[in-house]
Write an enzyme that holds these catalytic residues in place. Sequence first.
Site, PDB file in Angstrom:
ATOM      1  CG  ASP A 163      50.252  38.610  46.293  1.00 40.75           C
ATOM      2  OD1 ASP A 163      49.296  39.104  45.672  1.00 40.75           O
ATOM      3  OD2 ASP A 163      51.117  39.288  46.869  1.00 40.75           O
ATOM      4  CG  HIS A 206      43.827  42.681  49.931  1.00 41.64           C
ATOM      5  ND1 HIS A 206      44.218  44.003  49.974  1.00 41.64           N
ATOM      6  CD2 HIS A 206      44.560  42.116  48.932  1.00 41.64           C
ATOM      7  CE1 HIS A 206      45.140  44.221  49.049  1.00 41.64           C
ATOM      8  NE2 HIS A 206      45.369  43.095  48.403  1.00 41.64           N
TER       9      HIS A 206
END
Length: 440
Positions: free
Chosen positions: A240, A348
Amino acid sequence: MSDQTLPQAPETSRKLPSPQTPTAGLTRRKLLGTAGATGLVVGTAGGAAGYAAAAEQATPLSSIGSGQEMFHVKHQPGITQGLQARGHLIAFDLAAGAGRKDAAALLRRWSETARRLMAGEAAKDDDTDVARDAGPSSLTITFGFGHSFFARTGLEKQRPVSLDPLPDFSSDQLDMSRSNGDLWVQIGANDALVAFHALRAIQKDAGRAAKVRWQMNGFNRTPGATAHPMTARNLMGQIDGTRNPKPTEADFTERIFVPESVAGSGSGSGSGSGSNDPAWMANGSYAVVRRIRMLLDDWEQLSAHAQEQVIGRRKSDGAPLTGGGETTEMDLEKTDANGDLVVPVNAHARITRPDQNGGAAMLRRPFSYHDGIDADGVPDAGLLFVCWQADPLRGFVTVQRKLDRGDALSKYVRHESSGLFAVPGGAAEGEYVGQRLLEG
């Protein structure tokens, strides 16, 4: 959350000598070289022997403990540094009757405490000794002002337009008692006790001037826990932060910080943002803070392949589904044998790309959190999302609106608290944070 890589950030106990002994006056910093040199004798005889053996093999203070960040810098600490192992976010409201003078005195106290603790020294008054044996551990303490602060202190004309409240989003289920606040403090360190020591000192310094509105605790992987530096993983197991803006990029500063050449051209009122920032915001930034709960039970029911389709990247190494390594450019037009996009249109990683949002960028510097298990057995865990930008309307708001319109990840997360804070530039030598606002 966003698909944007952060730079990686590079117990024993013993009573210290009394003031009457020859070694009196040693500071935490002077003691760094001897930290860990003594053992604590507790428990059974076997346990005592174990501690004695550990004491004989004690090593000097590690590189984690010796890391130090400077307080008097151009941009406040805690923004461009790499992820820290432990973090605390805390918001305060000024006490009833407290005003500009009280706020100035409080920021003066807080700044002095931050300077001392970041240097590995004890707090000026009534130190708790929690971090006595530790080094600075890359401690950073960052201060910001919320929208409500300016009315409370009679400084409405100095409130930046960029601090206007964030719009509502469909994924919001906000607990307002854990949102916003007059003042905001971010604490980060690579040692949990050092971070807690700072949290306690900041809380004590508030005295009667301000009371805690909310406080949240977070964590990241400890530097050195992996064989080589790498982008962090979140509690969903995903790498991330791959496309996070980097300080080496030519436009990094202008996207993340309010430039001196622009600040002051506006009084804080008017339309638009960025160029209307008041002079006291020069070299500052805007922090958006969101407590994002991850619905881990639902997420973990998905296969690894399904999770990758939601994100648009391989779970194993963070590489885009179109191939290559983590930093390989994603091919948004690539299709499979059936003519379907390899990276789904609602993935995403596709939606959050700057080139899909008019160049919008924000520096993400989050902490994971876990606040236990609910009565129904569901983990209360997720991300303490903190992002930095020169203009939140063109940064966070632009990207979040895009996510709101169809992000595949949205059904697995819930935004439970929110805040937006104006974080002024760093304090010069002899100044405290916010002095140009409070005394200007």
